[in-house]
Scaffold this active site. Structure first.
Site, short mmCIF file in Angstrom:
data_model
loop_
_atom_site.label_atom_id
_atom_site.label_comp_id
_atom_site.label_asym_id
_atom_site.label_seq_id
_atom_site.Cartn_x
_atom_site.Cartn_y
_atom_site.Cartn_z
CE LYS A 33 -2.20 -1.23 3.87
NZ LYS A 33 -1.58 -2.54 4.16
NE ARG A 110 -5.46 -2.12 9.30
CZ ARG A 110 -4.45 -1.54 8.67
NH1 ARG A 110 -4.57 -0.33 8.18
NH2 ARG A 110 -3.31 -2.17 8.54
NE ARG A 145 7.66 -2.91 6.83
CZ ARG A 145 6.36 -2.63 6.87
NH1 ARG A 145 5.81 -1.89 5.93
NH2 ARG A 145 5.61 -3.09 7.84
NE ARG A 151 5.05 -0.86 10.62
CZ ARG A 151 4.06 -0.87 9.74
NH1 ARG A 151 4.14 -0.13 8.65
NH2 ARG A 151 3.01 -1.61 9.94
NE ARG A 162 1.24 -5.63 10.78
CZ ARG A 162 2.43 -5.40 10.23
NH1 ARG A 162 3.54 -5.93 10.76
NH2 ARG A 162 2.54 -4.64 9.16
P1 AP5 Z 1 4.69 -1.61 2.10
O1 AP5 Z 1 4.50 -0.75 0.90
O2 AP5 Z 1 5.23 -0.98 3.32
O3 AP5 Z 1 3.31 -2.37 2.42
P2 AP5 Z 1 2.06 -1.87 3.26
O4 AP5 Z 1 0.88 -2.55 2.65
O5 AP5 Z 1 2.04 -0.39 3.37
O6 AP5 Z 1 2.41 -2.59 4.64
P3 AP5 Z 1 2.16 -2.11 6.13
O7 AP5 Z 1 3.02 -2.97 6.99
O8 AP5 Z 1 2.29 -0.63 6.27
O9 AP5 Z 1 0.65 -2.52 6.27
P4 AP5 Z 1 -0.20 -2.69 7.54
O10 AP5 Z 1 -1.57 -2.57 6.99
O11 AP5 Z 1 0.09 -3.91 8.33
O12 AP5 Z 1 0.29 -1.51 8.50
P5 AP5 Z 1 -0.28 -0.08 8.83
O13 AP5 Z 1 0.84 0.82 9.09
O14 AP5 Z 1 -1.29 0.33 7.83
O15 AP5 Z 1 5.57 -2.86 1.66
C1 AP5 Z 1 5.98 -3.82 2.62
C2 AP5 Z 1 7.38 -4.35 2.23
O16 AP5 Z 1 7.29 -5.05 1.00
C3 AP5 Z 1 8.41 -3.23 2.01
O17 AP5 Z 1 9.67 -3.68 2.45
C4 AP5 Z 1 8.40 -3.03 0.49
O18 AP5 Z 1 9.61 -2.55 0.00
C5 AP5 Z 1 8.10 -4.45 0.00
N1 AP5 Z 1 7.34 -4.46 -1.25
C6 AP5 Z 1 6.28 -3.68 -1.59
N2 AP5 Z 1 5.81 -4.01 -2.81
C7 AP5 Z 1 6.58 -5.05 -3.25
C8 AP5 Z 1 6.58 -5.85 -4.42
N3 AP5 Z 1 5.70 -5.64 -5.42
N4 AP5 Z 1 7.50 -6.82 -4.52
C9 AP5 Z 1 8.40 -7.06 -3.54
N5 AP5 Z 1 8.46 -6.32 -2.39
C10 AP5 Z 1 7.56 -5.34 -2.25
O19 AP5 Z 1 -1.05 -0.36 10.21
C11 AP5 Z 1 -0.33 -0.75 11.38
C12 AP5 Z 1 -1.29 -0.95 12.54
O20 AP5 Z 1 -1.97 0.29 12.83
C13 AP5 Z 1 -2.43 -1.95 12.32
O21 AP5 Z 1 -2.01 -3.28 12.59
C14 AP5 Z 1 -3.48 -1.47 13.33
O22 AP5 Z 1 -3.16 -1.83 14.65
C15 AP5 Z 1 -3.33 0.04 13.22
N6 AP5 Z 1 -4.20 0.62 12.19
C16 AP5 Z 1 -3.81 1.16 11.00
N7 AP5 Z 1 -4.87 1.59 10.30
C17 AP5 Z 1 -5.96 1.33 11.06
C18 AP5 Z 1 -7.36 1.52 10.88
N8 AP5 Z 1 -7.86 2.06 9.75
N9 AP5 Z 1 -8.19 1.13 11.87
C19 AP5 Z 1 -7.72 0.56 13.00
N10 AP5 Z 1 -6.40 0.34 13.25
C20 AP5 Z 1 -5.54 0.71 12.28
MG MG Z 2 2.01 0.96 5.03
#
Ligand code: AP5
Ligand code: MG
Length: 210
Positions: A33, A110, A145, A151, A162
């Site tokens: 994302k 989510r 990552r 993180r 997750r």
């Molecule tokens: P990356 O682009 O960072 O992926 P991402 O989908 O952004 O992953 P996140 O870990 O940020 O997602 P998440 O939903 O778990 O965390 P969030 O911060 O939203 O890519 C990941 C890795 O893969 C990188 O190393 C990248 O280089 C690599 N990569 C990317 N594309 C690739 C490809 N095509 N090929 C190979 N490698 C690739 O949320 C964290 C926490 O916050 C949640 O668990 C929850 O507790 C809370 N939270 C967040 N939003 C909410 C909400 N709306 N409601 C309630 N709680 C929430």
């Molecule tokens: Mg992210």
């Protein structure tokens, strides 16, 4: 018992008046994302707001609201809807004041209720981009990552939680927007650039009308 959360009144009038396009970006943990949003920002100049980044910034700020969040995020569970929505609204208002021409809301909704509340209080999303990736690929990417991200939730135990939260709470979001004809399902197993090509093909269909 659900934790009580500190809330303040937020005046959404400037955001509603601007009526700029809003795109929800959903997908499992590590689905790309953030990676794809960076590329979308570079090409289309939209404002990228990651709910996870907003929550981590709130934790870092040392606010009372932030203090409640760390434990929830380290458990891989969802933060209460109102907390996330308030943070998103505040960030959107700041961006609108600076002349934003549209938003990528990454990691939101989510759960179906988050989407419904956002759309009833703010505005309907134009499209929902869903990055579809198999669990084993997600785990591999997140463990990669983890070596550099710092993180607190990039460890195998929290990654499993997750993933569980994604399957139980967020997968219904995908079905919900699919039934409304707003979902763009993107196979996101390939290279970053190949996936972006599909993103562009879909965004070009709607951004030409902005
Ligand atoms: P990356 O682009 O960072 O992926 P991402 O989908 O952004 O992953 P996140 O870990 O940020 O997602 P998440 O939903 O778990 O965390 P969030 O911060 O939203 O890519 C990941 C890795 O893969 C990188 O190393 C990248 O280089 C690599 N990569 C990317 N594309 C690739 C490809 N095509 N090929 C190979 N490698 C690739 O949320 C964290 C926490 O916050 C949640 O668990 C929850 O507790 C809370 N939270 C967040 N939003 C909410 C909400 N709306 N409601 C309630 N709680 C929430
Ligand atoms: Mg992210």
């Amino acid at each position: 018992m659900a934790p009580t959360v500190e809330r303040k009144k937020i005046d959404l009038a400037p955001l509603k008046a601007a009526n700029v396009p809003i795109f929800f970006i959903v997908g499992g943990p590590g689905s790309g994302k953030g990676t794809q949003c960076d590329k979308i920002v570079a090409k289309y100049g939209l404002t990228h707001l990651s709910s996870g980044d907003l929550l981590r910034d709130e934790v870092k700020s040392g606010s009372p609201r932030g203090a409640q969040l760390t434990a929830i995020m380290e458990s891989g569970a969802l933060v209460p809807l109102e907390v996330v929505l308030d943070l998103v609204k505040e960030a959107m208002l700041i961006a609108i004041e600076k002349g934003s021409k549209g938003f990528l809301i990454d990691g939101y909704p989510r759960e179906v209720a988050q989407g419904q509340q956002f759309e009833s209080e703010i505005q309907e999303a134009k499209l929902v981009l869903f990055f579809d990736v198999a669990e084993e690929t997600l785990v591999k990417r997140l463990l990669g990552r983890a070596e550099t991200s710092g993180r607190a939730d990039d460890n195998i135990d929290t990654i499993k939680k997750r993933l569980h939260t994604f399957v139980t709470s967020t997968a219904p979001v995908v079905d919900y927007y699919e039934s409304k004809g707003k979902l763009v399902r993107i196979n996101a197993e390939g290279s970053v650039d190949d996936i972006f090509g599909v993103v562009v093909a879909n965004l070009d269909k709607v951004t030409s009308k902005i």
